[in-house]
Design an enzyme around this catalytic site. Structure first.
Site, short mmCIF file in Angstrom:
data_model
loop_
_atom_site.label_atom_id
_atom_site.label_comp_id
_atom_site.label_asym_id
_atom_site.label_seq_id
_atom_site.Cartn_x
_atom_site.Cartn_y
_atom_site.Cartn_z
N ARG A 79 0.86 -1.19 0.00
CA ARG A 79 0.00 0.00 0.00
C ARG A 79 0.89 1.25 0.00
NH1 ARG A 79 -2.65 3.01 4.96
NH2 ARG A 79 -3.86 4.53 3.80
N HIS A 123 -3.23 10.81 0.94
CA HIS A 123 -2.67 10.61 2.27
C HIS A 123 -2.17 11.98 2.75
CE1 HIS A 123 -1.19 7.22 5.02
NE2 HIS A 123 -0.90 8.35 5.66
N GLU A 168 -7.62 8.30 6.54
CA GLU A 168 -7.94 8.97 7.79
C GLU A 168 -8.44 10.40 7.60
OE1 GLU A 168 -4.75 8.68 10.60
OE2 GLU A 168 -4.75 6.50 10.62
N ASN A 295 -7.36 1.65 10.18
CA ASN A 295 -6.04 1.81 10.81
C ASN A 295 -6.24 1.76 12.31
OD1 ASN A 295 -5.18 2.31 8.22
ND2 ASN A 295 -4.73 4.48 8.55
N TYR A 297 -4.13 1.76 16.11
CA TYR A 297 -2.90 1.87 16.90
C TYR A 297 -3.13 1.72 18.39
CZ TYR A 297 -0.61 3.32 12.62
OH TYR A 297 -0.10 3.33 11.35
N GLU A 365 -3.41 -0.20 8.29
CA GLU A 365 -2.24 0.21 9.08
C GLU A 365 -2.35 -0.36 10.49
OE1 GLU A 365 -1.45 4.43 9.39
OE2 GLU A 365 -1.84 4.71 7.25
#
Ligand code: FCB
Length: 466
Positions: A79, A123, A168, A295, A297, A365
């Site tokens: 990606r 992005h 995002e 994504n 985290y 991600e």
């Protein structure tokens, strides 16, 4: 750390991810126009140590080496993002063929290595020329985004199977136009809410444009959060509702439920006047998707913050009377993020229950920033990152076992890179980049661990995805 490797269904896709401004460098080469991140990073005081993406990992010149690293890793897919201002230096109108040629070569090199490209079209690097015309506050930017998407897909749609419109949009809208920690560095109220809407609209307009140009699988990448309240008190439960509206519902409700979030008035009051919306926008935004990119985290816990600014003229769109707390008692990465893998499982289950018709998910991600050191013999051992990845992949496998439809996982990131306002001090790569040494690449032990995981998966299932 669990010693057993997590296991995934046959055909599950493994990948690695990067983004243009974070790795490419060559900021003024071959006709590339400036983006908001060039302007922002060159403004004193905006990034740690004044870091910029002028050179970054020099991927623009070293992409062959990076494709070889991906091939060695054995990933099914890579990606990467296309820099809008390489393709259209002014954001619209004139096409810069040299910019397209770069991504064309990269695509062919990947395919020759047996790796399927997954392109992110946006992005965060809006062409500065479009920011000068209002940026995402302006509805016209959504239309220019769809035209740009078509230009890229007309060139690459025959070879690139997977397309991600936006990465995002929460960060583009709220970190960029409300908090000002990211480009373009604005601290606005309604500016950020209009930006959020126009990002969604741009996504929705790009979907049919991409399909018409031959793109096959289309999705959007969101950073949805698993959010909990610090207590059962009415005040903290209110904070929870507002945080969920800001972080999650702003995106998921228009995309997957065909409506604007129910909590808007409670969250933003007079700021959310909706003047930037037009009839028919929801239908555009809700264009059917082939996948949703997620994504993940870290989780969030919130409590009510008493000092909410009540004067609408002085409020930004993130000033919603919420404060983050950190009750986890776990290790934190160098970003200061708590490591809580079970929150990943919980988020996926929660999403599936809330939106039963959610398209299949791809984890686009997941990874961690650690204080990596290069040892005297030149190696980089990163056991904390290996543990983070192993624990999160186990958490993901748990969600899949519980019936959540997740088709693949991209590690963030292939390379250490320009971590936005945090600069080069935060290292997320499974490959170390020695910035003092011509951006030399050194695979870390997490690279070897991920390579072995992919190999073990393939040996067990006998399948490779494209
Ligand atoms: C995400 C971004 C990505 C990277 C990681 C750490 O929010 O999409 O570019 O910065 O965080």
């Amino acid at each position: 750390m669990p010693t057993e490797l997590p296991s995934f269904p046959p055909g599950f896709l493994f990948g690695a991810a990067t983004a243009a401004y974070q790795i490419e460098g060559a900021h003024d080469e071959d006709g590339r126009g400036p983006s908001i991140w060039d302007t922002f990073s060159h403004t004193p005081g905006r990034t740690a140590d004044g870091a910029t993406g002028d050179v970054a990992c020099d991927h623009y010149h070293r992409h062959a080496e990076d494709v070889a690293l991906l091939e060695g890793l054995g990933v099914d897919s890579y990606r990467f993002s296309v820099a809008w201002s390489r393709v259209l230096p002014e954001g619209r109108g004139r096409i810069n063929d040299k910019g397209l040629d770069f991504y064309d070569r990269l695509t062919d090199d990947l395919l020759a290595a047996g790796i399927s490209p997954a392109i992110t079209l946006y992005h965060w690097d809006l062409p500065q020329a479009l920011e000068d015309e209002g940026g995402w506050r302006s509805r016209a930017t959504a239309e220019h985004f769809a035209s740009y998407a078509a230009v890229v897909a007309e060139r690459l749609g025959d070879r690139v199977g997977r397309w991600i419109t936006l990465n995002e949009p929460y960060c583009s809208a709220f970190v960029g136009y409300a908090e000002g920690r990211h480009a373009p560095g604005a601290r606005e109220g309604t500016g950020a809410l209009a930006a959020a809407h126009h990002l969604l609209l741009g996504h929705g307009l790009a979907v049919p444009a991409l399909r018409a140009a031959g793109a096959r699988e289309i999705g959007i990448t969101l950073n949805l959060d698993r959010i909990e309240a610090a207590s059962d008190s009415a005040a903290d439960q209110g904070a929870l509702r507002r945080a969920v509206t800001l972080h999650n519902d702003t995106w998921t409700e228009p995309l997957f439920a065909g409506r604007y979030p129910a909590g808007e008035a409670e969250t933003w009051g007079a700021l959310a006047d909706g003047s930037y919306r037009r009839e028919g926008d929801l239908e555009v935004i809700g264009a059917p998707l082939d996948f949703v990119g997620l994504n993940f985290y870290r989780p969030l816990t919130v409590e009510d913050a008493p000092h909410r600014e009540t004067d609408p003229a002085r409020r930004t769109a993130v000033d919603i009377g919420v404060r983050e707390t950190d009750p986890y008692g776990t290790r934190h990465t160098t970003m200061g993020w708590p490591v809580v893998p079970r929150a990943f499982t919980a988020l996926l289950l929660e999403l599936r229950d809330r939106y039963p018709s959610l398209p299949p998910a791809l984890i686009t991600e997941n990874g961690s920033a650690e204080a990596d050191v290069r040892s005297a013999d030149g190696r980089v051992d990163d056991p904390d990152r290996v543990a983070y990845l192993a624990d999160h992949l186990h958490a993901l496998a748990d969600a899949i076992d519980a019936g959540v439809d997740v088709r693949g996982y991209y590690v963030w990131s292939l390379l250490d890179n320009f971590e936005w306002a945090r600069g080069y001090g935060q290292r997320f790569g499974i490959v170390h980049v020695d910035y003092d040494n011509g951006a030399e690449r050194i695979p870390k032990s997490s690279y070897a661990w991920y390579r072995d995981l992919i190999a073990a998966h393939r040996a067990r299932t006998g399948k490779r995805r494209s």
